[in-house]
Design an enzyme around this catalytic site. Structure first.
Site, PDB file in Angstrom:
ATOM      1  N   ARG A  27      55.432  29.723 -40.734  1.00  0.00           N
ATOM      2  CA  ARG A  27      56.829  30.134 -40.582  1.00  0.00           C
ATOM      3  C   ARG A  27      56.932  31.292 -39.588  1.00  0.00           C
ATOM      4  O   ARG A  27      57.905  31.453 -38.886  1.00  0.00           O
ATOM      5  CB  ARG A  27      57.380  30.537 -41.952  1.00  0.00           C
ATOM      6  CG  ARG A  27      58.815  30.971 -41.907  1.00  0.00           C
ATOM      7  CD  ARG A  27      59.413  31.123 -43.283  1.00  0.00           C
ATOM      8  NE  ARG A  27      60.838  30.914 -43.202  1.00  0.00           N
ATOM      9  CZ  ARG A  27      61.730  31.868 -42.936  1.00  0.00           C
ATOM     10  NH1 ARG A  27      61.337  33.096 -42.748  1.00  0.00           N
ATOM     11  NH2 ARG A  27      63.013  31.578 -42.858  1.00  0.00           N
ATOM     12  N   CYS A  84      63.043  41.657 -45.751  1.00  0.00           N
ATOM     13  CA  CYS A  84      62.645  41.395 -44.376  1.00  0.00           C
ATOM     14  C   CYS A  84      62.419  42.666 -43.564  1.00  0.00           C
ATOM     15  O   CYS A  84      63.219  43.595 -43.635  1.00  0.00           O
ATOM     16  CB  CYS A  84      63.768  40.585 -43.766  1.00  0.00           C
ATOM     17  SG  CYS A  84      63.473  40.182 -42.097  1.00  0.00           S
TER      18      CYS A  84
HETATM   19  P1  IMP Z   1      67.842  37.495 -49.131  1.00  0.00           P
HETATM   20  O1  IMP Z   1      68.749  36.502 -49.751  1.00  0.00           O
HETATM   21  O2  IMP Z   1      68.582  38.636 -48.501  1.00  0.00           O
HETATM   22  O3  IMP Z   1      66.788  37.975 -50.069  1.00  0.00           O
HETATM   23  O4  IMP Z   1      67.117  36.753 -47.897  1.00  0.00           O
HETATM   24  C1  IMP Z   1      66.439  35.520 -48.045  1.00  0.00           C
HETATM   25  C2  IMP Z   1      66.063  35.014 -46.674  1.00  0.00           C
HETATM   26  O5  IMP Z   1      65.174  35.915 -46.006  1.00  0.00           O
HETATM   27  C3  IMP Z   1      65.278  33.708 -46.669  1.00  0.00           C
HETATM   28  O6  IMP Z   1      66.083  32.586 -46.865  1.00  0.00           O
HETATM   29  C4  IMP Z   1      64.601  33.724 -45.311  1.00  0.00           C
HETATM   30  O7  IMP Z   1      65.418  33.285 -44.271  1.00  0.00           O
HETATM   31  C5  IMP Z   1      64.356  35.190 -45.098  1.00  0.00           C
HETATM   32  N1  IMP Z   1      62.971  35.554 -45.364  1.00  0.00           N
HETATM   33  C6  IMP Z   1      62.141  35.106 -46.324  1.00  0.00           C
HETATM   34  N2  IMP Z   1      60.954  35.739 -46.278  1.00  0.00           N
HETATM   35  C7  IMP Z   1      61.039  36.609 -45.257  1.00  0.00           C
HETATM   36  C8  IMP Z   1      60.130  37.556 -44.704  1.00  0.00           C
HETATM   37  O8  IMP Z   1      59.014  37.772 -45.175  1.00  0.00           O
HETATM   38  N3  IMP Z   1      60.568  38.234 -43.620  1.00  0.00           N
HETATM   39  C9  IMP Z   1      61.789  38.034 -43.083  1.00  0.00           C
HETATM   40  N4  IMP Z   1      62.691  37.205 -43.598  1.00  0.00           N
HETATM   41  C10 IMP Z   1      62.309  36.487 -44.670  1.00  0.00           C
END
Ligand code: IMP
Length: 542
Positions: free
Chosen positions: A456, A336
């Site tokens: 989204r 993100c």
């Molecule tokens: P991770 O588990 O730290 O990889 O985060 C996953 C979460 O990041 C997802 O469930 C979303 O809420 C969020 N997310 C998914 N795609 C994006 C993006 O492109 N930008 C910002 N947040 C994202």
């Protein structure tokens, strides 16, 4: 030397009472952001408690919506490189839940929901089926390609039609390839009725000595198949997330809040959906409120998780609109760049605590979404009041995530991308997760639909798309069937160190101030990591 006046050791517990405050900080003091700003999971630790039970006694049962409780707090993210049908089935079998992404057509998303609902452990729900007018050569082809030959024969050659017989290797051994299957198939069949349990089916296979057991309905139509060799391999899943009434696995899926999403939701509900997640990076919108109210009016049995939110103020509106659960996190995901680009978001530990503390007063559970990169983060999210954790990056490298493995600089990896990355929003064949990396099926499905990733991030009508995520890859993690049990056992051991036997006890003791916390300075974080070694290997579980 003068003798020192030590206190007698037997008085240690009594003397402890003299201290006005317990060691460490209460959660309220820890989270007082007026003093030190917002915190991330790495900024604090829990202090250990007393162990008087085994780690295996710990239960981590958690509510993920008002009305649904799971045996584990693990949720996989609705992202096109994380959760499709296979991940959703595996997550549910292991006691969590996988949220099927909506960056695909409504038809294919509904098919994935249906696959989850139809899944019965050990039963082959879409077996290869032939008809009486097929020929021996077709069985030989299947045998050569797939390695098996116990093929049910139905009236029209499809699943769901009347079962006529079964063709095994022995039936075709000395036959001409052009012979019709109707003349070689075995018609004296041992079958079982739909609804039979694995245990009962196992007993039938044992006594019948057959290799396959066709499962039929009251009209004699083929519904599924059990295979002796599969049965021997079948694992049992004692934690599986199942509806208490139907015993089917729970299915969850994400949608947006546009008018077309109402039609999509109707398809998903028809396929058996239990939980819908309204997928937005900023959930405090009139669109979500209206969508929640519309869903409650049209599909009152459906559990609705709204979000994402990071403040009490955002949460309040969604709770008032009728949300059954909240997804918390903005800018904390591993892929993100929201905080960097949009200048909005909140450090995740503070976001989870603030929203949970508020939402829990209304009985609305919180899912801590994003930034979970190890077992400790799971425990910290639960301690701060979340009921479950949603993971993207941590699961994207598992076998069950969509896409194929490939090698990047000698490391076996899978593609993982943000849903707000340009690649996901444009959904074109690009250099990172292209057909060869996402896999042909996912890439084609992804290309054939209206793009959900843009909605989204409220970018569907923008001429310039502003990325909020990146596209990359994550290391191979093996099967989620080994990885999730590791997370589960890790959480059990952590709870044991803290001195609590359940998630409920953890939460109660955090709120009452019995469980204490400590802030970590930058050097405390260095100290808490591996340090001072020339080299090391980090194996996480065996
Ligand atoms: P991770 O588990 O730290 O990889 O985060 C996953 C979460 O990041 C997802 O469930 C979303 O809420 C969020 N997310 C998914 N795609 C994006 C993006 O492109 N930008 C910002 N947040 C994202």
């Amino acid at each position: 030397m003068a003798a020192q006046n030590y206190l007698p050791p037997s008085q240690a517990l009594q003397v402890l009472q003299e201290y006005e405050h317990q060691d460490g900080l209460s959660v309220q003091d820890l989270m007082n952001s007026k003093i030190h700003g917002g915190l991330t999971y790495n900024d604090f630790l829990l202090l250990p408690g007393r162990i008087d039970f085994a780690a295996s006694d710990v239960t981590v049962e958690s509510k993920i919506t008002r009305n649904i409780t799971l045996n584990t707090p693990f949720v996989s993210s609705p992202m096109d490189t994380v959760t499709e049908g296979r991940m959703a089935i595996s997550m549910a079998l292991l006691g969590g839940i996988g949220v099927i992404h909506h960056n695909q057509s409504a038809t294919s998303q509904a098919a994935m929901v249906r696959a989850v609902k139809r899944y019965e452990n050990g039963f082959i729900t879409s077996p290869v089926v032939l008809g009486p007018n097929h020929r021996v050569k077709e069985v030989l082809d299947i045998k050569a390609m797939q390695g098996f030959a116990g093929i049910p024969i139905t009236e029209d050659g499809n699943l769901g039609s009347k079962l006529l017989g079964i063709v095994t290797s022995r039936d075709i051994q000395f036959e001409d390839p052009n012979t019709l299957l109707s003349s070689v198939m075995t018609t004296s069949l041992v079958t079982a009725q739909e609804g039979i349990t694995l245990k009962e089916a196992n007993a039938i296979l044992r006594t019948s000595k057959k290799g396959k057991l066709p499962i039929i309905d009251g009209g004699g139509n083929l519904k599924s198949l059990l295979s002796r060799s599969d049965l021997l391999k079948t694992q049992s899943y004692p934690l599986a997330s199942k509806r208490p009434d139907s015993k089917q696995l729970y299915a969850a899926a994400a949608i947006g809040t546009r008018p077309a999403d109402r039609d999509r939701l109707a398809d998903l509900v028809e396929a058996g959906l239990d939980i819908v997640i309204l997928d937005s990076s900023q959930g405090n919108s009139i669109y979500q409120e209206e969508m929640i109210q519309w869903i409650k009016a049209n599909f009152p049995q459906l559990e609705v998780i709204a979000g994402n939110v990071v403040t009490r103020e955002q949460a309040a509106r969604l709770i008032a609109a009728g949300a059954d659960g909240l997804r918390v996190g903005m800018g904390s995901g591993s892929i993100c760049i929201t905080q960097e680009v949009m200048a909005v978001g909140r450090p995740q530990a503070t976001a989870v605590y603030s929203v949970s503390e508020f939402a829990n007063r209304f009985g609305v559970p919180v899912i801590a979404d994003g930034g979970i990169s190890n077992v400790g983060h799971v425990v910290k999210a639960l301690a701060l009041g979340a009921s479950a954790v949603m993971m993207g990056g941590l699961l994207a490298g598992t076998t069950e995530a969509p896409g194929e493995y490939f090698y990047h600089e000698g490391v076996r990896v899978k593609a993982y991308r943000g849903m707000g990355s340009l690649e996901a929003m444009e959904q074109k064949d690009h250099t990172t997760p292209s057909k060869d990396k996402l896999g042909p099926k996912t890439a084609t499905m992804a290309a054939n639909h209206e793009n959900a990733a843009t909605t989204r991030y409220f970018s569907e009508s923008s001429t310039v798309k502003v990325a909020q995520g990146v596209s990359g890859d994550v290391q191979d993690k093996g099967s989620v069937k080994a990885f999730l049990p590791y997370l589960y056992a890790g959480v059990q051991h952590s709870f044991q160190d803290i001195g609590v036997r359940s998630t409920r006890e953890l939460k109660e003791k955090v709120i009452s101030g019995t469980i204490r916390f400590e802030l970590r300075t930058a050097s405390a974080q260095v100290e808490g990591g591996v340090h001072g070694l020339n080299s090391y290997t980090k194996r996480l579980y065996a």
